[in-house]
Design a protein around this motif. Structure first.
Motif, PDB file in Angstrom:
ATOM      1  N   GLY A 224      16.302  -1.001  -9.503  1.00 24.32           N
ATOM      2  CA  GLY A 224      16.785   0.330  -9.850  1.00 24.32           C
ATOM      3  C   GLY A 224      16.791   0.622 -11.338  1.00 24.32           C
ATOM      4  O   GLY A 224      16.835  -0.278 -12.179  1.00 24.32           O
ATOM      5  N   THR A 225      16.724   1.911 -11.648  1.00 20.85           N
ATOM      6  CA  THR A 225      16.923   2.418 -13.003  1.00 20.85           C
ATOM      7  C   THR A 225      18.114   3.350 -12.957  1.00 20.85           C
ATOM      8  O   THR A 225      18.124   4.319 -12.184  1.00 20.85           O
ATOM      9  N   ARG A 226      19.109   3.051 -13.786  1.00 21.98           N
ATOM     10  CA  ARG A 226      20.279   3.930 -13.838  1.00 21.98           C
ATOM     11  C   ARG A 226      20.016   5.001 -14.885  1.00 21.98           C
ATOM     12  O   ARG A 226      19.892   4.695 -16.075  1.00 21.98           O
ATOM     13  N   LEU A 227      19.909   6.241 -14.433  1.00 18.85           N
ATOM     14  CA  LEU A 227      19.629   7.373 -15.324  1.00 18.85           C
ATOM     15  C   LEU A 227      20.909   8.163 -15.549  1.00 18.85           C
ATOM     16  O   LEU A 227      21.583   8.544 -14.596  1.00 18.85           O
ATOM     17  N   LEU A 228      21.215   8.373 -16.815  1.00 20.10           N
ATOM     18  CA  LEU A 228      22.377   9.190 -17.185  1.00 20.10           C
ATOM     19  C   LEU A 228      21.889  10.368 -18.014  1.00 20.10           C
ATOM     20  O   LEU A 228      21.263  10.181 -19.062  1.00 20.10           O
TER      21      LEU A 228
ATOM     22  N   SER B  35      21.516  12.656 -12.765  1.00 17.40           N
ATOM     23  CA  SER B  35      22.123  11.359 -13.069  1.00 17.40           C
ATOM     24  C   SER B  35      22.315  10.588 -11.777  1.00 17.40           C
ATOM     25  O   SER B  35      22.984  11.070 -10.841  1.00 17.40           O
ATOM     26  N   ALA B  36      21.715   9.422 -11.704  1.00 21.42           N
ATOM     27  CA  ALA B  36      21.738   8.635 -10.469  1.00 21.42           C
ATOM     28  C   ALA B  36      21.045   7.308 -10.736  1.00 21.42           C
ATOM     29  O   ALA B  36      20.452   7.084 -11.794  1.00 21.42           O
ATOM     30  N   MET B  37      21.113   6.435  -9.734  1.00 24.63           N
ATOM     31  CA  MET B  37      20.297   5.223  -9.735  1.00 24.63           C
ATOM     32  C   MET B  37      19.028   5.559  -8.970  1.00 24.63           C
ATOM     33  O   MET B  37      19.100   6.100  -7.863  1.00 24.63           O
ATOM     34  N   TYR B  38      17.891   5.264  -9.555  1.00 21.41           N
ATOM     35  CA  TYR B  38      16.607   5.542  -8.913  1.00 21.41           C
ATOM     36  C   TYR B  38      15.968   4.221  -8.501  1.00 21.41           C
ATOM     37  O   TYR B  38      15.799   3.315  -9.311  1.00 21.41           O
ATOM     38  N   PHE B  39      15.627   4.150  -7.214  1.00 22.17           N
ATOM     39  CA  PHE B  39      15.028   2.939  -6.667  1.00 22.17           C
ATOM     40  C   PHE B  39      13.590   3.197  -6.261  1.00 22.17           C
ATOM     41  O   PHE B  39      13.273   4.207  -5.641  1.00 22.17           O
TER      42      PHE B  39
ATOM     43  N   LEU C  30       0.796  -1.223   0.000  1.00 17.08           N
ATOM     44  CA  LEU C  30       0.000   0.000   0.000  1.00 17.08           C
ATOM     45  C   LEU C  30       0.832   1.278   0.000  1.00 17.08           C
ATOM     46  O   LEU C  30       0.335   2.342  -0.337  1.00 17.08           O
ATOM     47  N   TYR C  31       2.086   1.180   0.436  1.00 11.35           N
ATOM     48  CA  TYR C  31       2.944   2.360   0.532  1.00 11.35           C
ATOM     49  C   TYR C  31       4.058   2.231  -0.495  1.00 11.35           C
ATOM     50  O   TYR C  31       4.673   1.173  -0.625  1.00 11.35           O
ATOM     51  N   PHE C  32       4.325   3.321  -1.180  1.00 15.21           N
ATOM     52  CA  PHE C  32       5.300   3.283  -2.260  1.00 15.21           C
ATOM     53  C   PHE C  32       6.280   4.450  -2.097  1.00 15.21           C
ATOM     54  O   PHE C  32       5.905   5.518  -1.597  1.00 15.21           O
ATOM     55  N   TYR C  33       7.509   4.215  -2.524  1.00 15.62           N
ATOM     56  CA  TYR C  33       8.578   5.181  -2.302  1.00 15.62           C
ATOM     57  C   TYR C  33       9.480   5.260  -3.527  1.00 15.62           C
ATOM     58  O   TYR C  33       9.636   4.277  -4.254  1.00 15.62           O
ATOM     59  N   TRP C  34      10.074   6.430  -3.708  1.00 12.60           N
ATOM     60  CA  TRP C  34      11.187   6.591  -4.631  1.00 12.60           C
ATOM     61  C   TRP C  34      12.385   7.110  -3.850  1.00 12.60           C
ATOM     62  O   TRP C  34      12.247   8.021  -3.015  1.00 12.60           O
ATOM     63  N   TYR C  35      13.534   6.512  -4.143  1.00 19.75           N
ATOM     64  CA  TYR C  35      14.808   6.930  -3.590  1.00 19.75           C
ATOM     65  C   TYR C  35      15.774   7.092  -4.760  1.00 19.75           C
ATOM     66  O   TYR C  35      15.559   6.545  -5.842  1.00 19.75           O
ATOM     67  N   ARG C  36      16.846   7.821  -4.518  1.00 20.49           N
ATOM     68  CA  ARG C  36      17.897   7.868  -5.538  1.00 20.49           C
ATOM     69  C   ARG C  36      19.258   7.715  -4.879  1.00 20.49           C
ATOM     70  O   ARG C  36      19.440   7.986  -3.689  1.00 20.49           O
ATOM     71  N   GLN C  37      20.209   7.255  -5.691  1.00 17.92           N
ATOM     72  CA  GLN C  37      21.578   7.094  -5.200  1.00 17.92           C
ATOM     73  C   GLN C  37      22.520   7.613  -6.276  1.00 17.92           C
ATOM     74  O   GLN C  37      22.681   6.986  -7.331  1.00 17.92           O
ATOM     75  N   ILE C  38      23.107   8.769  -6.012  1.00 20.17           N
ATOM     76  CA  ILE C  38      24.131   9.282  -6.907  1.00 20.17           C
ATOM     77  C   ILE C  38      25.355   8.394  -6.740  1.00 20.17           C
ATOM     78  O   ILE C  38      25.647   7.917  -5.631  1.00 20.17           O
ATOM     79  N   LEU C  39      26.068   8.175  -7.828  1.00 20.20           N
ATOM     80  CA  LEU C  39      27.191   7.243  -7.842  1.00 20.20           C
ATOM     81  C   LEU C  39      28.158   7.498  -6.689  1.00 20.20           C
ATOM     82  O   LEU C  39      28.653   8.612  -6.509  1.00 20.20           O
ATOM     83  N   GLY C  40      28.382   6.458  -5.896  1.00 26.28           N
ATOM     84  CA  GLY C  40      29.345   6.565  -4.803  1.00 26.28           C
ATOM     85  C   GLY C  40      28.798   7.203  -3.548  1.00 26.28           C
ATOM     86  O   GLY C  40      29.525   7.349  -2.565  1.00 26.28           O
ATOM     87  N   GLN C  41      27.521   7.596  -3.583  1.00 26.69           N
ATOM     88  CA  GLN C  41      26.944   8.260  -2.417  1.00 26.69           C
ATOM     89  C   GLN C  41      25.850   7.407  -1.790  1.00 26.69           C
ATOM     90  O   GLN C  41      25.564   6.303  -2.245  1.00 26.69           O
ATOM     91  N   LYS C  42      25.253   7.930  -0.728  1.00 28.83           N
ATOM     92  CA  LYS C  42      24.260   7.113  -0.041  1.00 28.83           C
ATOM     93  C   LYS C  42      22.889   7.251  -0.691  1.00 28.83           C
ATOM     94  O   LYS C  42      22.637   8.141  -1.491  1.00 28.83           O
ATOM     95  N   VAL C  43      22.028   6.341  -0.339  1.00 28.60           N
ATOM     96  CA  VAL C  43      20.667   6.334  -0.860  1.00 28.60           C
ATOM     97  C   VAL C  43      19.885   7.464  -0.183  1.00 28.60           C
ATOM     98  O   VAL C  43      19.901   7.601   1.047  1.00 28.60           O
ATOM     99  N   GLU C  44      19.183   8.246  -1.002  1.00 24.82           N
ATOM    100  CA  GLU C  44      18.443   9.406  -0.475  1.00 24.82           C
ATOM    101  C   GLU C  44      16.958   9.257  -0.783  1.00 24.82           C
ATOM    102  O   GLU C  44      16.573   8.908  -1.901  1.00 24.82           O
ATOM    103  N   PHE C  45      16.139   9.583   0.177  1.00 24.65           N
ATOM    104  CA  PHE C  45      14.697   9.529   0.020  1.00 24.65           C
ATOM    105  C   PHE C  45      14.216  10.681  -0.865  1.00 24.65           C
ATOM    106  O   PHE C  45      14.669  11.810  -0.735  1.00 24.65           O
ATOM    107  N   LEU C  46      13.302  10.371  -1.765  1.00 23.80           N
ATOM    108  CA  LEU C  46      12.678  11.411  -2.592  1.00 23.80           C
ATOM    109  C   LEU C  46      11.237  11.668  -2.167  1.00 23.80           C
ATOM    110  O   LEU C  46      10.868  12.775  -1.823  1.00 23.80           O
ATOM    111  N   VAL C  47      10.420  10.601  -2.196  1.00 20.53           N
ATOM    112  CA  VAL C  47       8.995  10.804  -1.994  1.00 20.53           C
ATOM    113  C   VAL C  47       8.336   9.496  -1.554  1.00 20.53           C
ATOM    114  O   VAL C  47       8.798   8.412  -1.897  1.00 20.53           O
TER     115      VAL C  47
END
Lengths: 114, 114
Positions: free
Chosen positions: A108-112, A87-91, A30-47
């Motif tokens: 994940g989707t790797r976006l360049l 540009s990042a990996m989006y989870f 029921l709950y959905f999230y998007w996170y992103r991870q810029i290369l070499g950095q930590k995973v960050e919450f988006l929404v």
């Protein structure tokens, strides 16, 4: 075992173009999230998204970003006008909904952005 | 330091040895989750420990949580080369009965040499 799926696995786009990243969460979640991870950095919450509306969003999630659950299965993240720094990996992740439940992540989707 | 800081940043051990990774956090939490990420790939959930639990086991994994010290540890026993990956802790907070977003640390890069 059910899993979160994401498409595409890789996306290359030109700066200023719109991209839509797609996710299919686990079906009874029921709950959905998007996170992103810029290369070499930590995973960050988006929404986060629940009951067809945004529950929370971070300061990264500005007006260029939007989310939608267009049907009963897909959950999408749209970036209207991409920047190089997008540009990042989006989870995508989903949770069944009870308190303290595990968040299951997609591959994940790797976006360049060029 | 930021929420969910792991140490060490990198750990190199021989196959068969135990690996211990630590995580510290700053704010009150409802649960703490550990994830593994192979290079450039998705996040695989390993274990969730709730704030009222002190220790949890899953196979070769042992997680402890000390809420008074705001810290957690992940122990991998009898490590294998396949355990080579980055390991992240992520803290979760419940808002109004629903699962909030996770806050990730920077991760520990574990290398297990055969």
């Amino acid at each position: 075992e059910p899993e979160v799926t994401q498409t595409p696995s890789h996306q290359v786009t030109q700066m200023g173009q719109e991209v839509i990243l797609r996710c299919v969460p686990i079906s009874n979640h029921l709950y959905f999230y998007w996170y992103r991870q810029i290369l070499g950095q930590k995973v960050e919450f988006l929404v986060s998204f629940y009951n067809n509306e945004i529950s929370e969003k971070s300061e990264i999630f500005d007006d260029q970003f939007s989310v939608e659950r267009p049907d009963g299965s897909n959950f999408t993240l749209k970036i209207r006008s991409t920047k190089l720094e997008d540009s990042a990996m989006y989870f995508c992740a989903s949770v069944r909904g009870r308190e303290g439940e595990t968040q299951y992540f997609g591959p994940g989707t790797r976006l360049l952005v060029l | 330091s930021q929420q969910g800081e792991e140490d060490p940043q990198a750990l190199s051990i021989q196959e068969g040895e135990n690996a211990t990774m630590n995580c510290s956090y700053k704010t009150s939490i409802n649960n703490l989750q550990w994830y593994r990420q192979n290079s450039g790939r998705g996040l695989v959930h390993l274990i969730l420990i709730r704030s009222n639990e002190r220790e949890k086991h899953s196979g070769r994994l042992r997680v402890t949580l000390d809420t008074s010290k705001k810290s957690s540890s992940l122990l991998i026993t009898a490590s294998r080369a396949a355990d080579t990956a980055s390991y992240f802790c992520a803290t979760g907070v419940i808002y109004g009965g629903s699962q909030g977003n996770l806050i990730f640390g920077k991760g520990t890069k574990l290398s297990v040499k055969p």
